[in-house]
Design an enzyme around this catalytic site. Structure first.
Site, PDB file in Angstrom:
ATOM      1  N   CYS A  61      34.231  25.302  41.121  1.00  0.00           N
ATOM      2  CA  CYS A  61      35.084  24.783  42.187  1.00  0.00           C
ATOM      3  C   CYS A  61      36.526  24.874  41.683  1.00  0.00           C
ATOM      4  O   CYS A  61      36.765  25.414  40.596  1.00  0.00           O
ATOM      5  CB  CYS A  61      34.692  23.369  42.618  1.00  0.00           C
ATOM      6  SG  CYS A  61      35.006  22.065  41.424  1.00  0.00           S
ATOM      7  N   GLY A  62      37.469  24.386  42.461  1.00  0.00           N
ATOM      8  CA  GLY A  62      38.868  24.591  42.118  1.00  0.00           C
ATOM      9  C   GLY A  62      39.227  24.038  40.754  1.00  0.00           C
ATOM     10  O   GLY A  62      39.750  24.736  39.883  1.00  0.00           O
ATOM     11  N   HIS A  94      25.909  22.048  20.801  1.00  0.00           N
ATOM     12  CA  HIS A  94      25.982  20.650  20.390  1.00  0.00           C
ATOM     13  C   HIS A  94      25.546  19.670  21.464  1.00  0.00           C
ATOM     14  O   HIS A  94      25.177  18.538  21.159  1.00  0.00           O
ATOM     15  CB  HIS A  94      27.422  20.295  19.980  1.00  0.00           C
ATOM     16  CG  HIS A  94      27.822  20.926  18.684  1.00  0.00           C
ATOM     17  ND1 HIS A  94      28.940  20.540  17.990  1.00  0.00           N
ATOM     18  CD2 HIS A  94      27.253  21.912  17.962  1.00  0.00           C
ATOM     19  CE1 HIS A  94      29.044  21.264  16.891  1.00  0.00           C
ATOM     20  NE2 HIS A  94      28.026  22.114  16.859  1.00  0.00           N
TER      21      HIS A  94
END
Ligand code: RB5
Length: 192
Positions: A61-62, A94
């Site tokens: 998304c943005g 990790h």
């Protein structure tokens, strides 16, 4: 993979990159600029994991923030918002991340394109000790209570339910004062 309307072109480009690397990506939309709600598309990628259609996934998304928040509501999702390949690699090694989130309007195009490759490379635990992620203390309760086949861990489930309820309660500094927390009882107090 899935993206909202602002980022579907970035998704298409990444899909092409992955195909060139011999990785099959299932494109779950959106496919055009028609405005959509990013949680709907986060849900699609989550459902693909639940249905066993995909192991890893990419959400775009943005800013990457909305997709991260939406995806991480789900118990078995470990979505990591990454801005460069090093973060993408570390999120696998990790943190046992299973969803890569990209903020298409934040990162420069070149590093962003390299992120999925770095994300797909290492298995969990390939780097330094992933003890904290493996311990289950940063996982949702449902995830902790089930084995790798999704079956309840009978005794452990009960123990962990108590531990998590106590932890939630302690974090809210409840100590029984409000009464409706999972740990202290059922006297309902709105909003606690
Ligand atoms: C869509 O305009 C934008 O809100 C979305 O792409 C995302 O940045 C939200 O977190």
């Amino acid at each position: 993979m899935a993206a909202d309307h602002g980022c579907f072109t970035v998704k298409s480009a990444l899909k092409g990159d992955l195909a060139r690397l011999g990785r099959e990506a299932i494109d779950l939309g959106t496919m055009d600029e028609e405005p959509v709600d990013y949680p709907d598309f986060a849900d699609r990628v989550v459902e693909a994991l639940a249905a066993g259609r995909a192991g890893l996934g990419v959400l775009i998304c943005g800013s990457g923030i909305g997709m991260s928040i939406a995806a991480n509501r789900h118990p078995r999702i470990r979505a990591a918002l990454c801005q460069d390949p090093a973060m993408a690699r570390l999120s696998r090694q990790h943190n046992d991340a299973n969803r890569l989130v990209l903020g298409a309007r934040m990162a420069e195009p070149a590093p962003a394109a390299a992120c999925p490759t770095a994300f797909l490379e290492p298995p969990f635990g390939a780097g330094r000790a992933p003890r904290r992620a493996a311990s289950g203390r940063d996982r949702g309760q449902a995830e902790c209570n089930e084995d790798e086949h999704g079956k309840p861990k009978q005794n452990r489930a009960r123990d962990l339910a108590g531990v998590w309820a106590e932890e939630r309660c302690r974090r809210r500094a409840c100590r029984g004062r409000y009464g409706d927390c999972d740990f202290h009882g059922s006297r309902a107090v709105q909003g606690h």
